[in-house]
Write a protein that holds these residues in place. Sequence first.
Motif, PDB file in Angstrom:
ATOM      1  N   PRO A  64       0.810  -1.231   0.000  1.00 62.73           N
ATOM      2  CA  PRO A  64       0.000   0.000   0.000  1.00 62.73           C
ATOM      3  C   PRO A  64       0.838   1.272   0.000  1.00 62.73           C
ATOM      4  N   GLN A  65       2.076   1.185   0.506  1.00 66.53           N
ATOM      5  CA  GLN A  65       2.924   2.378   0.557  1.00 66.53           C
ATOM      6  C   GLN A  65       3.367   2.829  -0.826  1.00 66.53           C
ATOM      7  N   VAL A  66       3.485   1.892  -1.752  1.00 70.43           N
ATOM      8  CA  VAL A  66       3.934   2.250  -3.100  1.00 70.43           C
ATOM      9  C   VAL A  66       2.752   2.309  -4.074  1.00 70.43           C
ATOM     10  N   ARG A  75       9.865   8.835   5.125  1.00 74.18           N
ATOM     11  CA  ARG A  75      10.276   7.832   6.123  1.00 74.18           C
ATOM     12  C   ARG A  75      10.253   6.435   5.519  1.00 74.18           C
ATOM     13  N   PHE A  76       9.216   6.148   4.732  1.00 74.90           N
ATOM     14  CA  PHE A  76       9.154   4.832   4.084  1.00 74.90           C
ATOM     15  C   PHE A  76      10.307   4.663   3.105  1.00 74.90           C
ATOM     16  N   LEU A  77      10.579   5.696   2.296  1.00 72.44           N
ATOM     17  CA  LEU A  77      11.664   5.594   1.327  1.00 72.44           C
ATOM     18  C   LEU A  77      13.003   5.323   2.004  1.00 72.44           C
ATOM     19  N   ALA A  78      13.228   6.003   3.123  1.00 70.42           N
ATOM     20  CA  ALA A  78      14.480   5.785   3.845  1.00 70.42           C
ATOM     21  C   ALA A  78      14.569   4.351   4.364  1.00 70.42           C
ATOM     22  N   ALA A  79      13.473   3.839   4.933  1.00 71.24           N
ATOM     23  CA  ALA A  79      13.471   2.471   5.440  1.00 71.24           C
ATOM     24  C   ALA A  79      13.620   1.464   4.310  1.00 71.24           C
ATOM     25  N   ASP A  80      12.969   1.722   3.181  1.00 73.42           N
ATOM     26  CA  ASP A  80      13.037   0.801   2.049  1.00 73.42           C
ATOM     27  C   ASP A  80      14.454   0.725   1.488  1.00 73.42           C
ATOM     28  N   LEU A  81      15.101   1.884   1.361  1.00 71.57           N
ATOM     29  CA  LEU A  81      16.474   1.883   0.870  1.00 71.57           C
ATOM     30  C   LEU A  81      17.416   1.212   1.872  1.00 71.57           C
ATOM     31  N   THR A  82      17.123   1.357   3.152  1.00 71.01           N
ATOM     32  CA  THR A  82      17.940   0.694   4.179  1.00 71.01           C
ATOM     33  C   THR A  82      17.870  -0.817   4.043  1.00 71.01           C
ATOM     34  N   VAL A  83      16.668  -1.348   3.753  1.00 78.94           N
ATOM     35  CA  VAL A  83      16.528  -2.790   3.551  1.00 78.94           C
ATOM     36  C   VAL A  83      17.390  -3.240   2.372  1.00 78.94           C
ATOM     37  N   ALA A  84      17.379  -2.454   1.286  1.00 79.06           N
ATOM     38  CA  ALA A  84      18.177  -2.817   0.114  1.00 79.06           C
ATOM     39  C   ALA A  84      19.674  -2.757   0.416  1.00 79.06           C
ATOM     40  N   LEU A  85      20.136  -1.670   1.039  1.00 78.32           N
ATOM     41  CA  LEU A  85      21.565  -1.518   1.343  1.00 78.32           C
ATOM     42  C   LEU A  85      22.036  -2.577   2.333  1.00 78.32           C
ATOM     43  N   ALA A 118      11.468   4.046  -6.608  1.00 77.76           N
ATOM     44  CA  ALA A 118      10.492   4.719  -5.749  1.00 77.76           C
ATOM     45  C   ALA A 118      10.947   6.147  -5.442  1.00 77.76           C
ATOM     46  N   PHE A 119      12.242   6.323  -5.209  1.00 77.48           N
ATOM     47  CA  PHE A 119      12.786   7.674  -5.028  1.00 77.48           C
ATOM     48  C   PHE A 119      12.556   8.516  -6.282  1.00 77.48           C
ATOM     49  N   ALA A 120      12.792   7.917  -7.458  1.00 74.47           N
ATOM     50  CA  ALA A 120      12.654   8.658  -8.716  1.00 74.47           C
ATOM     51  C   ALA A 120      11.224   9.120  -8.949  1.00 74.47           C
ATOM     52  N   ILE A 121      10.257   8.230  -8.725  1.00 76.74           N
ATOM     53  CA  ILE A 121       8.857   8.585  -8.984  1.00 76.74           C
ATOM     54  C   ILE A 121       8.361   9.599  -7.955  1.00 76.74           C
TER      55      ILE A 121
END
Length: 403
Positions: A64-66, A75-85, A118-121
């Motif tokens: 639902p966040q995306v 906040r979601f974008l930061a957490a999502d990128l943290t999962v990837a990194l 997600a950051f780009a959009i």
Amino acid sequence: MAARERVMRMSVEQPLWRALTGYRVLTMMYAIGLFASAYDEIAHPRVALAYYAVLAVWTLATLPQVAGAASCTKRFLAADLTVALTGILLTRVAESPERIEAGAPTLPSIWTAGAVLAFAIKGGWRWAAFASTLVAAANLVHRSGVPTRDTVHMVLLVWIASIAIGYVVEVARASERTLARALEIEAATRERERLARDIHDSVLQVLAMVQRRGAVIGGEAAELGRLAGEQEVALRTLVSGGLVPVSRVSEDAAEGAVVRTVEEPDDDGPVDLRALLAPFAAARVGLAEPGAPVRLPPLAARELAAAVSAALDNVRRHAGADARAWILVEDEPDAVIVTVRDDGPGIPEGRLAQAEGEGRLGVALSIRGRLRDLGGTAELISTPGQGTEVELRVPKQMARGQR
């Protein structure tokens, strides 16, 4: 009559959010499939298994966040990128140095690109450049500063693609705002013309009549006529200058540009045009019509009858009280045609353009403007000394859209 609000939503980026949602799910399944196929070769499979469990739960729980820009918060974008990194850096723990040197994929694999997109959009190309740079740095750490050719290709692909998509999103948002503004201006122009027609058909004609009668009577009536003439000129200037209605609003919401237009609803069901034209028949106005009903949507029928009324007003004003007029109604398979003809002196060449320049918009708005709004045409043929003929044509297919 109660007004209704019609909302037109225009969003180029909304399909991108839906595509991103599917991309995240598919790439999560792809990363887990790679892990399953190479399970026996991974040095510490439990570490990878724990990460994939977190990745699967996170991906499914955050769908639902995306779903749109409003729900995709910073906040979601930061957490999502943290999962990837974190997944990229954990690869050094889960995999053996030999497999890493051989070019084994990172734990999140191509799922990482979804976090960057997600950051780009959400924020455009600058946000995309920031996120993709962090991903590139994490990949360099994972490869101990010596990336393989595949790693370089992957990083460049994510970096270029995300920046390009971010730029396209920014251009799309600007285009949506421009389109919303254009629709707002178009709605304001149509409202101005509608008000101008109504004013011309009522107030302006009364003021002109008061001016003429006052000049004939003389005395105090002459002064009243002069004042009426001044008000007529002022009102014509206001009508031709522009009225911006408050019922037209446009905005740029997070889910796309939104244009709201307030309209007056029409009564359901077509009406017989003959009933609206019957009152025009008089001693010096003949009416010829079909024997069967001529059905049109209510708005189209009323506007067509008003255009006929404006044409007859012009006959009375410019052809003289003794002029005769004829109204001919034709119900064709694809259009309704109403012809108004008189036996007056005709219109001198260039007179219509001169009248429009002086703010006298009877033909321009009360007749042609009405037909244009209906998707029809108004043709005026006049020969000096032989009268004037006005042909009003309303396509039935276009008229149905005026309900």
